[in-house]
Design a protein around this motif. Structure first.
Motif, short mmCIF file in Angstrom:
data_model
loop_
_atom_site.label_atom_id
_atom_site.label_comp_id
_atom_site.label_asym_id
_atom_site.label_seq_id
_atom_site.Cartn_x
_atom_site.Cartn_y
_atom_site.Cartn_z
N VAL A 50 38.56 42.02 41.97
CA VAL A 50 39.05 40.94 41.03
C VAL A 50 38.47 41.23 39.56
O VAL A 50 38.99 41.26 38.56
CB VAL A 50 38.55 39.43 41.65
N LEU A 51 37.15 41.76 39.48
CA LEU A 51 36.50 42.07 38.28
C LEU A 51 37.38 43.20 37.57
O LEU A 51 37.45 43.29 36.45
CB LEU A 51 35.16 42.28 38.64
N THR A 52 37.70 44.10 38.35
CA THR A 52 38.15 45.20 37.86
C THR A 52 39.52 44.99 37.42
O THR A 52 40.05 44.99 36.34
CB THR A 52 38.67 46.49 38.73
N ALA A 53 40.45 43.98 37.90
CA ALA A 53 41.67 43.66 37.49
C ALA A 53 41.38 42.69 36.18
O ALA A 53 42.19 42.81 35.34
CB ALA A 53 42.31 42.94 38.46
N ASP A 60 34.37 44.13 48.44
CA ASP A 60 35.47 44.84 47.72
C ASP A 60 36.35 43.76 46.91
O ASP A 60 37.10 44.18 46.13
CB ASP A 60 36.25 45.42 48.93
N TRP A 61 36.68 42.62 47.66
CA TRP A 61 37.49 41.52 46.73
C TRP A 61 36.95 41.34 45.35
O TRP A 61 37.63 41.09 44.51
CB TRP A 61 37.65 40.41 47.53
N ILE A 62 35.36 41.22 45.35
CA ILE A 62 34.86 40.71 43.98
C ILE A 62 35.11 42.18 43.02
O ILE A 62 35.29 41.93 41.79
CB ILE A 62 33.33 40.47 44.14
N ILE A 92 33.61 50.28 37.09
CA ILE A 92 33.44 49.39 38.28
C ILE A 92 33.98 49.96 39.61
O ILE A 92 33.70 49.76 40.88
CB ILE A 92 33.96 47.85 38.08
N SER A 93 35.55 50.57 39.57
CA SER A 93 36.17 50.81 40.38
C SER A 93 35.96 52.27 40.94
O SER A 93 36.63 53.01 41.79
CB SER A 93 37.99 50.49 40.23
N ALA A 94 35.25 52.99 40.06
CA ALA A 94 34.99 54.52 40.20
C ALA A 94 34.04 54.66 41.72
O ALA A 94 33.03 53.95 42.23
CB ALA A 94 34.07 55.04 39.21
N PRO A 95 34.54 55.64 42.29
CA PRO A 95 34.17 55.95 43.68
C PRO A 95 32.98 56.79 43.58
O PRO A 95 31.92 56.80 44.43
CB PRO A 95 35.08 56.71 44.32
#
Length: 107
Positions: A8-11, A3-5, A58-61
């Motif tokens: 960070v990639l999304t941000a 989740d952290w990866i 990347i962050s889509a559920p």
């Protein structure tokens, strides 16, 4: 850890995309000639939107959300160069002396 990866990639992708979009907006006010403005806007439009959509994918559920976002990105990538070409062509057809407003390099 995963989740952290993703976070960070999304941000990072969102920050890069928003930087390009803001740069395109600033270019609209800085450049004087319409073809230069169009170049600044198209860079922000194409690459900036692609990075933002990649971050959202990347962050889509859900997988369907990713498909919809990719379709939006594909639509923009098809229509943006076409619109830019038509605007540039209209400017060159309607302006009788474009060399007065831009630098022309002769060989």
């Amino acid at each position: 850890m995963l989740d952290w990866i993703r976070f960070v990639l999304t941000a990072a992708l969102l920050a890069a995309g928003l930087f390009l979009l803001i740069t395109g907006v600033v270019a609209q006010y800085r450049f004087k000639y319409v073809l230069n403005r169009m170049h600044g806007a198209s860079m922000g439009d194409s690459l900036g939107l692609f990075l933002v959509v990649a971050a959202l994918c990347i962050s889509a559920p859900d997988g369907w959300v990713v498909v919809k976002l990719l379709l939006v990105s594909l639509f923009v990538w098809i229509t943006s160069p076409t619109g830019g070409h038509l605007i540039a062509r209209l400017e060159l057809v309607s302006n009788e002396h474009p060399e007065n407003e831009m630098e022309v390099i002769e060989k």
